[in-house]
Design a protein around this motif. Sequence first.
Motif, PDB file in Angstrom:
ATOM      1  N   UNK A 271       9.483   0.804  -9.675  1.00 18.04           N
ATOM      2  CA  UNK A 271       8.393   0.910  -8.803  1.00 18.04           C
ATOM      3  C   UNK A 271       7.418   0.046  -8.685  1.00 18.04           C
ATOM      4  N   UNK A 272       6.591   0.048  -9.698  1.00 20.29           N
ATOM      5  CA  UNK A 272       5.576  -0.607 -10.643  1.00 20.29           C
ATOM      6  C   UNK A 272       5.898  -1.965 -10.514  1.00 20.29           C
ATOM      7  N   UNK A 273       6.802  -1.939 -10.856  1.00 18.41           N
ATOM      8  CA  UNK A 273       7.644  -3.093 -11.474  1.00 18.41           C
ATOM      9  C   UNK A 273       7.622  -4.089  -9.962  1.00 18.41           C
ATOM     10  N   UNK A 274       8.136  -3.179  -8.662  1.00 22.88           N
ATOM     11  CA  UNK A 274       9.137  -4.323  -7.383  1.00 22.88           C
ATOM     12  C   UNK A 274       7.199  -4.209  -6.868  1.00 22.88           C
ATOM     13  N   UNK A 275       5.542  -3.247  -6.945  1.00 23.97           N
ATOM     14  CA  UNK A 275       4.606  -3.815  -6.703  1.00 23.97           C
ATOM     15  C   UNK A 275       4.525  -5.227  -7.495  1.00 23.97           C
ATOM     16  N   UNK A 276       4.477  -4.954  -8.224  1.00 24.87           N
ATOM     17  CA  UNK A 276       3.891  -6.574  -9.320  1.00 24.87           C
ATOM     18  C   UNK A 276       4.841  -7.212  -8.225  1.00 24.87           C
ATOM     19  N   UNK A 277       6.372  -7.641  -8.141  1.00 21.68           N
ATOM     20  CA  UNK A 277       6.737  -8.727  -8.077  1.00 21.68           C
ATOM     21  C   UNK A 277       6.264  -8.771  -6.235  1.00 21.68           C
ATOM     22  N   UNK A 278       5.715  -7.642  -5.491  1.00 24.54           N
ATOM     23  CA  UNK A 278       5.165  -8.340  -3.803  1.00 24.54           C
ATOM     24  C   UNK A 278       3.796  -8.238  -4.615  1.00 24.54           C
ATOM     25  N   UNK A 279       2.970  -8.301  -4.451  1.00 23.72           N
ATOM     26  CA  UNK A 279       1.530  -8.362  -5.009  1.00 23.72           C
ATOM     27  C   UNK A 279       1.740 -10.660  -5.540  1.00 23.72           C
TER      28      UNK A 279
ATOM     29  N   UNK B  10       0.668  -1.220  -0.077  1.00 22.92           N
ATOM     30  CA  UNK B  10       0.347   0.084   0.002  1.00 22.92           C
ATOM     31  C   UNK B  10       1.213   1.377  -0.108  1.00 22.92           C
ATOM     32  N   UNK B  11       1.844   1.536   0.732  1.00 24.06           N
ATOM     33  CA  UNK B  11       3.297   2.505   1.185  1.00 24.06           C
ATOM     34  C   UNK B  11       3.507   2.485  -0.311  1.00 24.06           C
ATOM     35  N   UNK B  12       3.714   1.086  -0.874  1.00 23.30           N
ATOM     36  CA  UNK B  12       4.792   1.190  -2.374  1.00 23.30           C
ATOM     37  C   UNK B  12       3.912   2.297  -3.286  1.00 23.30           C
ATOM     38  N   UNK B  13       2.547   1.933  -3.227  1.00 22.72           N
ATOM     39  CA  UNK B  13       1.637   2.270  -3.940  1.00 22.72           C
ATOM     40  C   UNK B  13       0.852   3.836  -4.158  1.00 22.72           C
TER      41      UNK B  13
END
Length: 76
Positions: A27-35, A5-8
Amino acid sequence: MKRIEGQVRGVQKMVEDNRYCIDILVQISAITAALNKVGLNLLERHVSHCVSKAIREGSGEESIRELMDVIKQFSK
């Protein structure tokens, strides 16, 4: 999930601040990997508990079919 949530929110601020596109994409790539990691963890827990229980109780075919449907959706 709080970290994601913080990354988004961070990406939202980056967009609002007109930050460099590549930085936003990273950053979007990092969020995708985390999800994906969260999703795979949930999938593993579901198989270990719900699907195995359904198999033991005789309703495994339906549970496996449902599992395969969600795997197909998850892998898109």
